[in-house]
Design a protein around this motif. Structure first.
Motif, mmCIF file in Angstrom:
data_model
loop_
_atom_site.group_PDB
_atom_site.id
_atom_site.type_symbol
_atom_site.label_atom_id
_atom_site.label_comp_id
_atom_site.label_asym_id
_atom_site.label_seq_id
_atom_site.Cartn_x
_atom_site.Cartn_y
_atom_site.Cartn_z
ATOM 1 N N LYS A 1 -27.350 26.164 -2.101
ATOM 2 C CA LYS A 1 -27.360 26.437 -0.680
ATOM 3 C C LYS A 1 -26.937 25.164 0.052
ATOM 4 O O LYS A 1 -27.511 24.101 -0.151
ATOM 5 C CB LYS A 1 -28.766 26.841 -0.248
ATOM 6 N N GLU B 1 -25.893 24.273 3.865
ATOM 7 C CA GLU B 1 -25.624 24.696 5.239
ATOM 8 C C GLU B 1 -25.085 23.531 6.046
ATOM 9 O O GLU B 1 -25.532 22.400 5.885
ATOM 10 C CB GLU B 1 -26.919 25.197 5.900
ATOM 11 N N THR B 2 -24.130 23.799 6.923
ATOM 12 C CA THR B 2 -23.713 22.760 7.853
ATOM 13 C C THR B 2 -24.100 23.132 9.274
ATOM 14 O O THR B 2 -23.894 22.378 10.195
ATOM 15 C CB THR B 2 -22.199 22.540 7.794
ATOM 16 N N ARG B 3 -24.641 24.322 9.468
ATOM 17 C CA ARG B 3 -25.028 24.731 10.806
ATOM 18 C C ARG B 3 -26.542 24.947 10.850
ATOM 19 O O ARG B 3 -27.183 25.126 9.826
ATOM 20 C CB ARG B 3 -24.323 26.033 11.197
ATOM 21 N N THR C 1 -29.881 26.667 10.917
ATOM 22 C CA THR C 1 -30.381 28.000 10.581
ATOM 23 C C THR C 1 -31.888 27.998 10.766
ATOM 24 O O THR C 1 -32.497 26.965 10.986
ATOM 25 C CB THR C 1 -30.070 28.361 9.119
ATOM 26 N N GLY D 1 -34.005 25.802 1.075
ATOM 27 C CA GLY D 1 -33.021 26.683 0.475
ATOM 28 C C GLY D 1 -33.501 27.382 -0.778
ATOM 29 O O GLY D 1 -32.729 28.045 -1.447
ATOM 30 N N HIS E 1 -30.161 22.458 4.660
ATOM 31 C CA HIS E 1 -29.174 21.872 5.560
ATOM 32 C C HIS E 1 -28.674 20.533 5.025
ATOM 33 O O HIS E 1 -29.442 19.759 4.456
ATOM 34 C CB HIS E 1 -29.793 21.690 6.945
ATOM 35 N N GLN F 1 -17.675 21.890 9.767
ATOM 36 C CA GLN F 1 -18.146 22.498 11.006
ATOM 37 C C GLN F 1 -16.968 22.787 11.937
ATOM 38 O O GLN F 1 -16.914 23.830 12.576
ATOM 39 C CB GLN F 1 -19.131 21.551 11.680
#
Lengths: 500, 252, 97
Positions: free
Chosen positions: B4, B6-8, B10, B15, C27, C86
């Motif tokens: 997992k 993510e760059t945004r 959430t 994860g 993240h 992004q």
């Protein structure tokens, strides 16, 4: 080394020359000059390595700054280092030539060349390192420049792959560094030869060995830690993929061999060596199955790298038969070094050919490559020869490599590895045949993207680079003696003392 | 691992599933405990490298032992460390930096953005802060030979002055010119040139003649400070330039 | 228990906490912070090794300085990659709600 009466500091030159090249190509704005300088320096580097091998010294030492270990940093090169330096120099020259065409009309070239040369400097640094902390810096040079080169492709897939690769690489270096910190705490030196002389089989050595091994295995992508490799190698620009598969993963493997066989050998147990061997065997099967299932040509070649890396790890169980290196250590190292060279040539040729196909067809979906044999005969020929070497058919370098491995396995009475090596060869044949089968069927119906505007001379130049490497793979099969003689040099790490 | 990524923003921070987290925690705790036990069990006094460093300090050209290690005993590592910084600098440099002669008329490295209104208190503070930071940077560079300090510390403080200017918004940095690329690579270039010159003088790469060691170290440190400051500032400004459009999109 | 041993143990604990974060966090920023925590743990072990003997050893101090520079470089490269991703994901600024 003396040339024309001038004493050349060979080992520092091998690091300094690529660094100077990196600065030069960063400052120069003209594409023509950038590529010519790169070619000249790549040629010069090859010349230096060949001269170093030709001189009679079996191994090289250098004491930077005149301080000597443990206070200063030393450099050392034995037969294994020289073999890897040689294959690096050859591939750097060919990949530089290929990149001159590959990046000829791209704004990426400006970013590619400086980082490429910094990567080469990092590789050379790792191959001649004799100091545990110096190896950490070399690993970071290699890791960060490799990540930056993968990201050069600019696609979303490449960026995600690069980010994963970066995180895995940084995690690996931190594990390595913690291992080095523990070693320094216990032994008060960073010099590999001095560490080797004091090494004891105690809990601290095992802890340090585990941390260093996990860090390097993460960078070498041995099976459970391989997750970052297929996407990164598949989505990078073709010359970068070639360098990553042929050289970058080999650097961390080389360091692993240094630590296991020369520094930590009193602390290594047969069980641990067999554990690595089993992981390698699983990697061979897993990688082959992944390659058979891959939809894209470059992903297929990337999974093939996972499998071929598995063979390298058979070194550890073969070398540590009866927990002593006396019997089969040298033979196993020779076989695996030969394997590294054969695989580096074949895999670089294969990635360059795949890049050619990608550039001229606009895609590399295997199922849509019908009739490739007519459209891109040269690239396909290169792919096929490289494939022959990967399978291990005579008269290729891959055949000799596997033959040497089998010899050691039989001599040391570990027949189960024979089955693994042979089965891996069969599985390799399946995925190579799968590509060739598609390429030779329905000759008239090749899917080529509309927007292809590649000039003919450019693709021919690129194909020639790949073909040269493929031919070298075959020539390697006929000149096995030469490499084996090169490897007979004694180890500079364990018999230290000679200061040049 | 890393499955997992993510760059945004959430909702979830983690994860992994709760069970996986628990198992991971158990495994890592066990491994850390094993490591700690290994350290405690084999806690023996190591041979002294420290005394060796102290003995050789008087021939190293500097009085601060850490600087002596960084720029004389183990200067090779420092050279490669500057190369590591350069890798990231080249990777992050904006595309137009390489455009060559065909691009827009070359702008100056530091230009004033008159449109941007700055709070007078902030402007007044910057007028003091930036020269002070430059002064402190120069002091740290000089004192590095005698006490804690040196090229990296000085470069970081000087880059900090640039970061303050960039954050205030009244100044723009441009990375287009060739001189910028020279600045970025100056530290590495000077280091290699000094190594080569010393190879001619003493016959050994990176070995300084004892009486000039201090001078050579100072030359390397000045060049390294310039490059380190430029690269750190470049990293900040470029990352800020990429991050800003997204943020403006959010706040409009 | 000597002081330097206590620092070494704390460093290893930090390393473990960071390792957990790198694997468990979703993240990228959290992962990077966790990686830097691991780095600080390693640096603590190194600095503790500097006080292992009688005289304070400058070599680990130099190693930590080099390590910090490398960590800065690695973190910056990861952040740049994350920002590029992004950018690709949101080419057009989003409309205000």
């Amino acid at each position: 080394m003396m040339i024309l009466g001038i004493t050349l500091p060979v080992l520092p030159l091998l690091v300094g020359l690529p660094l100077l090249a990196a600065i030069a190509v960063l400052l120069i704005s003209s594409h023509r000059w950038r590529t010519s300088i790169s070619t000249v320096i790549a040629g010069l580097q090859l010349l230096i390595v060949i001269l170093a091998i030709q001189t009679t010294e079996a191994s090289y030492h250098y004491t930077l700054g005149g301080w000597g270990a443990p206070l200063g940093i030393g450099l050392a090169a034995d037969g294994l280092s020289l073999a890897l330096l040689l294959i690096t120099a050859v591939l750097v020259l060919m990949i530089s030539l290929y990149s001159a065409w590959y990046f000829s009309d791209s704004s990426k070239a400006t970013r590619f060349w400086p980082i490429w040369w910094l990567l080469v400097a990092g590789l050379n640094t790792a191959f001649i390192a004799a100091d545990a902390f110096n190896i950490y810096v070399a690993l970071e040079m290699i890791g960060l420049s490799a990540v930056a080169l993968v990201a050069l492709a600019g696609t979303r897939m490449a960026l995600v792959a690069a980010l994963r690769y970066a995180l895995a690489g940084l995690l690996g270096s931190l594990c390595y560094l913690l291992g080095v910190a523990l070693l320094y705490r216990a032994y008060g030196t960073l010099d590999l030869a001095q560490l080797s002389a004091q090494m004891q089989a105690d809990p601290l050595s095992w802890a340090a060995l585990s941390l260093i091994s996990v860090g390097l295995l993460l960078k070498t992508a041995l099976l459970p830690l391989h997750f970052w490799l297929p996407p990164a190698h598949a989505s990078a620009p073709a010359p970068v993929s070639a360098a990553l598969s042929a050289l970058v993963v080999k650097a961390s493997f080389f360091l692993l061999v240094r630590f296991w066989l020369e520094v930590f050998d009193p602390a290594v147990t047969v069980t641990a060596a067999n554990f690595l061997g089993v992981l390698g065997a699983i990697a061979i099967f897993y990688g082959c199955i992944g390659a058979c299932r891959a939809q894209r040509l470059k992903l297929l070649v990337a999974y093939s790298t996972v499998a071929q890396l598995g063979y390298l790890f058979l070194l550890f169980p073969l070398a540590f038969t009866n927990s002593s290196l006396e019997m089969f250590g040298d033979a196993a190292v020779a076989a695996v070094t030969y394997f590294i060279i054969a695989h580096a040539l074949a895999k670089a040729a294969m990635f360059l050919a795949a890049g050619n196909i990608l550039v001229s067809c606009g895609h590399d979906e295997i199922n849509n490559l019908n009739g490739l044999a007519r459209h891109q005969p040269l690239a396909l020929f290169t792919f096929a020869i490289a494939g022959v070497s990967l399978i291990g058919l005579p008269p290729s370098g891959g055949f000799i490599a596997k033959w040497l491995l089998l010899n050691v396995a039989i001599d040391s009475g570990q027949w189960w590895w024979v089955i693994v090596v042979l089965a891996g060869g069969l599985l390799t044949a399946i995925y190579i045949a799968r590509v060739l089968n598609v390429a030779f069927s329905q000759m008239d119906s090749l899917n080529i993207s509309e927007e292809m505007t590649v000039t003919r001379s450019r693709t021919i130049g690129m194909a020639a680079c790949g073909l040269t490497l493929a031919i070298l793979t075959i020539l390697l099969g006929f000149n096995a003696e030469w490499i084996l003689v090169l490897l007979n040099g004694s180890s500079p790490i364990t018999d230290a003392g000679v200061v040049r | 691992m890393f499955l997992k990524l993510e760059t945004r923003e959430t909702g979830s921070d983690v994860g992994l599933s709760t069970l996986a987290c628990f198992l991971l925690g158990v495994v890592i705790t066990t491994l850390s405990a094993a490591l700690i036990i290994a350290v405690i069990v084999s806690d023996k006094a190591a041979p002294e490298l420290a005394s060796l460093a102290m003995q050789n300090l008087n021939t190293s050209g500097v009085e601060n032992p850490v600087t002596a290690v960084l720029l004389n005993f183990r200067s090779y590592d420092t050279l490669l460390e500057i190369a590591v910084l350069l890798i990231v600098a080249v990777a992050v440099l904006p595309d137009q930096c390489f455009a060559g002669k065909t691009s827009l008329p070359a702008k100056r490295f530091l230009s004033r953005n008159v449109k941007h209104q700055v709070n007078p208190v902030l402007a007044g503070l910057l007028k003091w802060l930036v020269p002070l930071a430059l002064l402190v940077g120069g002091y740290l560079l000089w004192i590095g030979a005698y006490a804690p300090g040196g090229a990296f510390q000085a470069g970081a403080v000087i880059a900090g002055a640039g970061v303050a200017l960039s954050l205030a918004g009244q100044h723009d940095f441009t990375w287009q010119t060739t001189s910028v690329r020279i600045t970025l690579s100056l530290g590495l270039l000077v280091f290699i040139v000094v190594a080569a010159i010393n190879n001619l003088i003493t016959g050994t790469t990176l070995q300084y003649p004892v009486s000039y060691a201090g001078l050579f170290i100072l030359i390397i440190e000045v060049a390294a400070t310039i490059s380190i400051a430029a690269i750190l500032l470049l990293l900040f400004v470029c990352l800020k330039a990429i991050a800003e459009p997204a943020r403006e999109g959010d706040t409009q | 228990m000597t002081q330097d041993l206590l620092y070494s143990i704390t460093g290893i604990v930090l390393f473990g906490i960071g390792l957990f974060g790198v694997i468990a966090a979703a993240h990228i920023i959290r992962k990077l912070i966790a990686l830097n925590t691991m780095g600080i743990g390693v640096f603590m072990v190194l600095l503790a090794a500097a006080r292992h003997g009688v005289v304070t050893d400058p070599v680990p101090h130099a190693m930590v300085l080099t390590g910090i520079v490398v960590a800065v470089a690695g973190t910056a490269l990861c952040l740049w990659l994350a920002l590029q991703l992004q950018l690709l994901d949101s080419p057009v600024p989003e409309e205000p709600p």
